[in-house]
Design an enzyme around this catalytic site. Structure first.
Site, PDB file in Angstrom:
ATOM      1  N   ASP A  33       0.851  -1.184   0.000  1.00 48.19           N
ATOM      2  CA  ASP A  33       0.000   0.000   0.000  1.00 48.19           C
ATOM      3  C   ASP A  33       0.892   1.241   0.000  1.00 48.19           C
ATOM      4  O   ASP A  33       1.553   1.527   0.981  1.00 48.19           O
ATOM      5  CB  ASP A  33      -0.886  -0.022   1.259  1.00 48.19           C
ATOM      6  CG  ASP A  33      -2.069   0.915   1.121  1.00 48.19           C
ATOM      7  OD1 ASP A  33      -1.940   1.926   0.403  1.00 48.19           O
ATOM      8  OD2 ASP A  33      -3.107   0.634   1.735  1.00 48.19           O
ATOM      9  N   ARG A  44      -0.209   4.274  -0.490  1.00 50.67           N
ATOM     10  CA  ARG A  44      -0.976   5.483  -0.222  1.00 50.67           C
ATOM     11  C   ARG A  44      -0.309   6.298   0.859  1.00 50.67           C
ATOM     12  O   ARG A  44       0.258   5.764   1.801  1.00 50.67           O
ATOM     13  CB  ARG A  44      -2.402   5.117   0.225  1.00 50.67           C
ATOM     14  CG  ARG A  44      -3.299   4.800  -0.930  1.00 50.67           C
ATOM     15  CD  ARG A  44      -4.654   4.409  -0.455  1.00 50.67           C
ATOM     16  NE  ARG A  44      -4.641   3.143   0.256  1.00 50.67           N
ATOM     17  CZ  ARG A  44      -5.733   2.429   0.486  1.00 50.67           C
ATOM     18  NH1 ARG A  44      -6.896   2.861   0.081  1.00 50.67           N
ATOM     19  NH2 ARG A  44      -5.667   1.283   1.118  1.00 50.67           N
TER      20      ARG A  44
END
Ligand SMILES: [Zn+2]
Length: 215
Positions: free
Chosen positions: A140, A142
């Protein structure tokens, strides 16, 4: 890259993005304030859709949402992003105040092209995280510094975060945002996304309550 920073404004968290434009926007969720924040350097435009007066308030309902072209535009059933976005806009629109922060970071931050490459790998049996790793990406990518910077500029004292993702709560807290409590985000399963939802729940601790029939 380095030279670009030589004459830049001194680094401060509130200069990561700057408000570029804002206007009232009539929507099916009521009149929201569309605020466009430009990221310094990349020029990426992130969106805050704001309901009511949120500056100085505690416990403002907020969703921090990462863009998902495949579900939001194409109607892909491989994930639940569009439904979560709609749910958040409905919730914020029905509240006295709130905000949806829409971040331009497709495919958990790997970009649209690589997301589709990951889908191709998933079609041959890899799960969503294995596929990313096969492409050389972490689980991830993000980041929440941009969202935190936007929330600080919006002046909220604390937020009630609409999410099922404990990492998102931790990520925002690390960036100095006070999260008062969590509001569960809607997740509904279908035959195409049930594997994705289960993987998300089992591998990354997402707090997803699936229907009894599919859980
Ligand atoms: Zn999605």
């Amino acid at each position: 890259m380095a030279s670009a920073h030589l004459h830049a404004v001194p680094p401060a968290s509130n200069t990561l993005v700057e408000l570029y434009a804002e206007s009232p926007l009539p929507t099916k969720h009521g009149v929201l304030r569309a605020m466009i924040f430009r990221e310094r350097g990349s020029g990426k435009e992130h969106v805050a859709a704001v309901k009511g007066d949120i500056r100085g308030f505690e416990g403002v309902p907020v969703r921090v949402h990462s863009e998902c072209l495949t579900s939001e535009i194409l109607g892909s059933l491989k994930c639940d992003c569009r439904e979560q976005l709609e749910h958040a806009l409905d919730l914020v629109g029905a509240s006295e105040r709130g905000a949806v922060i829409y971040l331009r970071q497709e495919g958990r931050g790997i970009g649209l092209g690589n997301k589709i490459r990951a889908y191709a790998l998933q079609a041959t049996g890899a799960n969503t995280y294995e596929a990313n790793r096969q492409l050389g990406f972490g689980d991830d990518l993000r980041r929440y510094d941009v969202a935190a910077c936007i929330l600080k500029q919006l002046g909220v004292k604390s937020i009630d975060l609409i999410t099922n993702n404990p990492l998102k709560i931790a990520g925002l807290q690390e960036e100095g945002i006070a999260v008062r409590r969590r509001i569960p985000s809607m997740a509904s399963s279908n035959p195409h996304n049930i594997g994705y939802l289960r993987t998300k729940r089992e591998l990354t601790g997402h707090l997803i309550e699936l229907d009894k029939s599919t859980a």
